[in-house]
Design a protein around this motif. Structure first.
Motif, short mmCIF file in Angstrom:
data_model
loop_
_atom_site.label_atom_id
_atom_site.label_comp_id
_atom_site.label_asym_id
_atom_site.label_seq_id
_atom_site.Cartn_x
_atom_site.Cartn_y
_atom_site.Cartn_z
N ASP A 148 0.82 -1.22 0.00
CA ASP A 148 0.00 0.00 0.00
C ASP A 148 0.85 1.26 0.00
O ASP A 148 0.30 2.37 -0.10
N LEU A 149 2.17 1.12 0.10
CA LEU A 149 3.07 2.28 0.17
C LEU A 149 3.94 2.35 -1.08
O LEU A 149 4.68 1.41 -1.38
N ILE A 150 3.88 3.47 -1.78
CA ILE A 150 4.71 3.69 -2.96
C ILE A 150 5.73 4.77 -2.62
O ILE A 150 5.36 5.94 -2.43
N PRO A 151 7.02 4.43 -2.51
CA PRO A 151 8.02 5.43 -2.10
C PRO A 151 8.21 6.53 -3.12
O PRO A 151 8.17 6.31 -4.32
N VAL A 152 8.40 7.76 -2.60
CA VAL A 152 8.61 8.94 -3.44
C VAL A 152 10.03 9.47 -3.25
O VAL A 152 10.78 9.63 -4.20
N TYR A 153 10.38 9.79 -2.01
CA TYR A 153 11.75 10.17 -1.69
C TYR A 153 12.02 9.81 -0.24
O TYR A 153 11.10 9.57 0.54
#
Length: 214
Positions: free
Chosen positions: A161-166
């Motif tokens: 459920d978590l999509i890393p951005v930075y």
């Protein structure tokens, strides 16, 4: 007296003592804030000899007891990064505040900066941007995620459920173009919010919240 250091890097070390922190938080935010500060110091004291995994569990559980509240309601600012002492004093904050407080507390417990990354993600479960703390036992390890949305420590592979951005820590900044560790993008000093947070660490620049969360 337990003396701690609140600093993102060793060369920024500034020792603060328990008595002063408890006293200032009590005066600034009320008696219950002083009690929360005392409870925080107990976590620091009791966790010193634990394994790193148990330190993660203790710190994650402690801060996940705090209340979630949006920045605009609590601080009158749409994106305010509270210091750990402000978070403890106010008894709550948003996802950035949870992650930052966990990061600095684990630093005090001897967890190396290079093992941790404060990570901005897109949380698909709530369809909004969110912040978590990622812990890497080794550079090549799948990180464990410390999160206020899901209180259980889980490897990133179980957090679809978590999509890393930075992500960043006290020294470096990474950009994530896809799932994975990301590409090194220079110093974390590029982040204005991080620089402002470091400037406000300690008890001399505490901000008063708009709400009382007691």
């Amino acid at each position: 007296m337990l003396v701690i250091v609140i600093a993102p890097q060793a060369d920024d070390v500034k020792p603060l003592d328990e008595g002063r922190i408890v006293s200032v938080l009590s005066d600034k935010y009320g008696q219950r804030a002083g009690l929360r500060a005392q409870a925080w110091f107990k976590i620091l004291d009791k966790s010193q000899q634990l394994s790193e995994l148990d330190k993660l569990k203790a710190v994650n559980s402690f801060f996940n007891l705090f209340r979630f509240v949006d920045d605009i309601k609590l601080w009158g600012d749409s994106n305010y990064w509270a210091t750990p002492l402000e978070f403890i004093g106010a008894n709550g904050g948003d996802c950035e505040d949870f992650s930052i407080a966990k990061y600095f507390t684990l630093l005090q417990l001897g967890v190396a900066d290079e093992k941790m990354r404060i990570t901005m993600v897109k949380a698909t479960s709530v369809n909004q941007y969110h912040m978590v703390l990622a812990y890497y036992e080794k550079p090549s390890s799948i990180p464990l995620i410390l999160d206020n949305l899901d209180p259980m420590l889980k490897p990133a592979t179980q957090r679809n459920d978590l999509i890393p951005v930075y992500s960043f820590n006290g020294k470096q900044l990474w950009l994530n173009k896809e799932r994975g560790r990301g590409e090194l993008a220079g110093s974390s000093s590029r982040l204005e919010k991080w620089n402002d947070l470091k400037y406000r660490l300690g008890v001399d620049r505490l901000r008063q919240p708009l709400m009382v969360l007691e």
